[in-house]
Motif scaffolding. Structure first.
Motif, PDB file in Angstrom:
ATOM      1  N   GLU A  91      46.991  28.073  31.184  1.00  0.00           N
ATOM      2  CA  GLU A  91      47.991  27.669  32.185  1.00  0.00           C
ATOM      3  C   GLU A  91      48.057  28.649  33.353  1.00  0.00           C
ATOM      4  O   GLU A  91      48.313  28.251  34.494  1.00  0.00           O
ATOM      5  CB  GLU A  91      49.378  27.585  31.546  1.00  0.00           C
ATOM      6  CG  GLU A  91      49.542  26.511  30.495  1.00  0.00           C
ATOM      7  CD  GLU A  91      50.934  26.586  29.899  1.00  0.00           C
ATOM      8  OE1 GLU A  91      51.903  26.337  30.648  1.00  0.00           O
ATOM      9  OE2 GLU A  91      51.053  26.904  28.702  1.00  0.00           O
ATOM     10  N   PHE A  92      47.864  29.928  33.062  1.00  0.00           N
ATOM     11  CA  PHE A  92      47.956  30.960  34.087  1.00  0.00           C
ATOM     12  C   PHE A  92      46.559  31.429  34.472  1.00  0.00           C
ATOM     13  O   PHE A  92      45.649  31.471  33.627  1.00  0.00           O
ATOM     14  CB  PHE A  92      48.766  32.150  33.593  1.00  0.00           C
ATOM     15  CG  PHE A  92      50.230  31.859  33.344  1.00  0.00           C
ATOM     16  CD1 PHE A  92      50.842  30.742  33.869  1.00  0.00           C
ATOM     17  CD2 PHE A  92      50.996  32.738  32.593  1.00  0.00           C
ATOM     18  CE1 PHE A  92      52.176  30.476  33.653  1.00  0.00           C
ATOM     19  CE2 PHE A  92      52.340  32.494  32.365  1.00  0.00           C
ATOM     20  CZ  PHE A  92      52.933  31.361  32.892  1.00  0.00           C
ATOM     21  N   ARG A  93      46.421  31.799  35.725  1.00  0.00           N
ATOM     22  CA  ARG A  93      45.162  32.330  36.215  1.00  0.00           C
ATOM     23  C   ARG A  93      44.957  33.753  35.696  1.00  0.00           C
ATOM     24  O   ARG A  93      45.857  34.347  35.077  1.00  0.00           O
ATOM     25  CB  ARG A  93      45.151  32.319  37.740  1.00  0.00           C
ATOM     26  CG  ARG A  93      46.234  33.217  38.361  1.00  0.00           C
ATOM     27  CD  ARG A  93      46.171  33.192  39.878  1.00  0.00           C
ATOM     28  NE  ARG A  93      47.255  33.979  40.464  1.00  0.00           N
ATOM     29  CZ  ARG A  93      47.243  35.306  40.609  1.00  0.00           C
ATOM     30  NH1 ARG A  93      46.194  36.014  40.189  1.00  0.00           N
ATOM     31  NH2 ARG A  93      48.274  35.939  41.151  1.00  0.00           N
ATOM     32  N   ASP A  94      43.808  34.300  35.964  1.00  0.00           N
ATOM     33  CA  ASP A  94      43.520  35.682  35.592  1.00  0.00           C
ATOM     34  C   ASP A  94      44.176  36.617  36.607  1.00  0.00           C
ATOM     35  O   ASP A  94      43.949  36.489  37.817  1.00  0.00           O
ATOM     36  CB  ASP A  94      42.006  35.906  35.563  1.00  0.00           C
ATOM     37  CG  ASP A  94      41.654  37.305  35.089  1.00  0.00           C
ATOM     38  OD1 ASP A  94      42.399  37.861  34.263  1.00  0.00           O
ATOM     39  OD2 ASP A  94      40.625  37.850  35.557  1.00  0.00           O
ATOM     40  N   PHE A  95      45.002  37.508  36.148  1.00  0.00           N
ATOM     41  CA  PHE A  95      45.653  38.489  37.026  1.00  0.00           C
ATOM     42  C   PHE A  95      46.060  39.695  36.195  1.00  0.00           C
ATOM     43  O   PHE A  95      46.018  39.670  34.961  1.00  0.00           O
ATOM     44  CB  PHE A  95      46.874  37.891  37.739  1.00  0.00           C
ATOM     45  CG  PHE A  95      47.902  37.290  36.810  1.00  0.00           C
ATOM     46  CD1 PHE A  95      48.857  38.086  36.177  1.00  0.00           C
ATOM     47  CD2 PHE A  95      47.937  35.927  36.574  1.00  0.00           C
ATOM     48  CE1 PHE A  95      49.808  37.536  35.322  1.00  0.00           C
ATOM     49  CE2 PHE A  95      48.880  35.365  35.729  1.00  0.00           C
ATOM     50  CZ  PHE A  95      49.812  36.169  35.103  1.00  0.00           C
ATOM     51  N   ASP A  96      46.457  40.745  36.872  1.00  0.00           N
ATOM     52  CA  ASP A  96      46.905  41.979  36.225  1.00  0.00           C
ATOM     53  C   ASP A  96      48.325  41.741  35.694  1.00  0.00           C
ATOM     54  O   ASP A  96      49.273  41.631  36.471  1.00  0.00           O
ATOM     55  CB  ASP A  96      46.894  43.126  37.237  1.00  0.00           C
ATOM     56  CG  ASP A  96      47.250  44.475  36.619  1.00  0.00           C
ATOM     57  OD1 ASP A  96      48.082  44.517  35.691  1.00  0.00           O
ATOM     58  OD2 ASP A  96      46.701  45.488  37.074  1.00  0.00           O
ATOM     59  N   VAL A  97      48.474  41.667  34.377  1.00  0.00           N
ATOM     60  CA  VAL A  97      49.777  41.317  33.807  1.00  0.00           C
ATOM     61  C   VAL A  97      50.814  42.411  34.041  1.00  0.00           C
ATOM     62  O   VAL A  97      52.001  42.115  34.163  1.00  0.00           O
ATOM     63  CB  VAL A  97      49.658  40.994  32.300  1.00  0.00           C
ATOM     64  CG1 VAL A  97      48.842  39.737  32.081  1.00  0.00           C
ATOM     65  CG2 VAL A  97      49.067  42.166  31.517  1.00  0.00           C
ATOM     66  N   ARG A  98      50.391  43.671  34.106  1.00  0.00           N
ATOM     67  CA  ARG A  98      51.373  44.732  34.377  1.00  0.00           C
ATOM     68  C   ARG A  98      51.902  44.615  35.797  1.00  0.00           C
ATOM     69  O   ARG A  98      53.114  44.751  36.028  1.00  0.00           O
ATOM     70  CB  ARG A  98      50.724  46.094  34.137  1.00  0.00           C
ATOM     71  CG  ARG A  98      51.595  47.307  34.545  1.00  0.00           C
ATOM     72  CD  ARG A  98      53.027  47.245  33.999  1.00  0.00           C
ATOM     73  NE  ARG A  98      53.105  47.228  32.567  1.00  0.00           N
ATOM     74  CZ  ARG A  98      53.397  48.294  31.810  1.00  0.00           C
ATOM     75  NH1 ARG A  98      53.596  49.472  32.366  1.00  0.00           N
ATOM     76  NH2 ARG A  98      53.492  48.158  30.488  1.00  0.00           N
ATOM     77  N   ALA A  99      51.029  44.357  36.752  1.00  0.00           N
ATOM     78  CA  ALA A  99      51.484  44.206  38.137  1.00  0.00           C
ATOM     79  C   ALA A  99      52.469  43.052  38.255  1.00  0.00           C
ATOM     80  O   ALA A  99      53.495  43.153  38.937  1.00  0.00           O
ATOM     81  CB  ALA A  99      50.291  43.992  39.067  1.00  0.00           C
ATOM     82  N   MET A 100      52.176  41.941  37.569  1.00  0.00           N
ATOM     83  CA  MET A 100      53.062  40.786  37.644  1.00  0.00           C
ATOM     84  C   MET A 100      54.385  41.063  36.931  1.00  0.00           C
ATOM     85  O   MET A 100      55.457  40.639  37.389  1.00  0.00           O
ATOM     86  CB  MET A 100      52.393  39.555  37.037  1.00  0.00           C
ATOM     87  CG  MET A 100      53.147  38.259  37.307  1.00  0.00           C
ATOM     88  SD  MET A 100      53.352  37.886  39.071  1.00  0.00           S
ATOM     89  CE  MET A 100      51.655  37.474  39.504  1.00  0.00           C
ATOM     90  N   ALA A 101      54.331  41.791  35.811  1.00  0.00           N
ATOM     91  CA  ALA A 101      55.557  42.135  35.085  1.00  0.00           C
ATOM     92  C   ALA A 101      56.471  43.005  35.944  1.00  0.00           C
ATOM     93  O   ALA A 101      57.684  42.792  36.001  1.00  0.00           O
ATOM     94  CB  ALA A 101      55.216  42.838  33.777  1.00  0.00           C
ATOM     95  N   VAL A 102      55.885  43.987  36.618  1.00  0.00           N
ATOM     96  CA  VAL A 102      56.674  44.861  37.498  1.00  0.00           C
ATOM     97  C   VAL A 102      57.262  44.048  38.653  1.00  0.00           C
ATOM     98  O   VAL A 102      58.423  44.232  39.036  1.00  0.00           O
ATOM     99  CB  VAL A 102      55.807  46.019  38.028  1.00  0.00           C
ATOM    100  CG1 VAL A 102      56.554  46.812  39.096  1.00  0.00           C
ATOM    101  CG2 VAL A 102      55.390  46.945  36.890  1.00  0.00           C
ATOM    102  N   THR A 103      56.459  43.133  39.186  1.00  0.00           N
ATOM    103  CA  THR A 103      56.936  42.285  40.283  1.00  0.00           C
ATOM    104  C   THR A 103      58.109  41.421  39.839  1.00  0.00           C
ATOM    105  O   THR A 103      59.119  41.310  40.546  1.00  0.00           O
ATOM    106  CB  THR A 103      55.791  41.391  40.790  1.00  0.00           C
ATOM    107  OG1 THR A 103      54.741  42.214  41.308  1.00  0.00           O
ATOM    108  CG2 THR A 103      56.283  40.451  41.885  1.00  0.00           C
TER     109      THR A 103
END
Length: 206
Positions: free
Chosen positions: A156-168
């Motif tokens: 469902e989700f694209r490939d991305f940096d999960v820590r960066a998204m969590a902080v965001t």
């Protein structure tokens, strides 16, 4: 001071736990009403209807009391939000439910959120740094990372940096609550719904 004298492995009695909960509740109400700088242990004791010595018996000092307060509120938030997540069928809806869930908790517990805001702003370490800064947010980031990884595994989700998204996400959530604190008539649930949609669009697979 009793709190530091509790030997490892010894469980507190029901009465002790009830008294600690009473003191924490009084601390929340006091801080929400008069602000963190004015919430002395004496004033919290007066709110709780106990002596200052009773607080010192159960807590080593104001810092430990604040730690218990913060931990308790975050535990309540998790217990409120997790069932909402488990009721969803996909990661995108879980992400939406997460943002709406924390907002719903805040609406139901305004005094707790007001106390947290005061503590986060004013509680400092001896060196003057925030006592509850980004370094204490690791458990929040890790829980959000788990949600994002699940969405990536399901496609469902694209490939991305999960820590960066969590902080965001956490920064956006903190900003949402700060705006609501300054503008108490702001539609918090509408804000949360919009934020949830923005996060889903930012993370969904192309």
């Amino acid at each position: 001071m009793r709190s530091e004298n509790n030997p490892a492995g010894q469980k507190r009695s029901f009465i002790e736990e009830a008294r600690r909960a009473q003191i924490v509740a009084a601390a929340i109400d006091t801080i929400a009403e008069v602000g963190y700088p004015n919430a002395s242990l004496a004033r919290i004791a007066e709110e709780a209807g106990v002596s200052k010595g009773v607080i010192s018996y159960h807590f080593a000092g104001k810092d430990e009391l604040m730690d218990q307060l913060v931990t308790g509120v975050y535990t309540e938030i998790a217990e409120s939000v997790v069932p909402r997540l488990l009721a969803q069928d996909n990661a995108a809806d879980m992400l939406r439910a997460h943002v709406r869930g924390v907002a719903a908790y805040a609406l139901e517990h305004r005094s707790r959120m007001a106390a947290l805001a005061q503590i986060f702003i004013h509680a400092l370490r001896p060196d003057g740094s925030p006592r509850y800064g980004a370094g204490e947010s690791e458990p929040l980031y890790e829980s959000l990372e788990g949600l994002y990884r699940e969405g990536q595994r399901s496609g469902e989700f694209r490939d991305f940096d999960v820590r960066a998204m969590a902080v965001t996400q956490q920064s956006a959530t903190d900003g949402m609550f700060e705006y609501w604190r300054v503008h108490p008539d702001h539609d918090l649930m509408a804000h949360a719904a919009e934020l949830g949609e923005q996060l889903v669009r930012a993370t969904r697979a192309d």
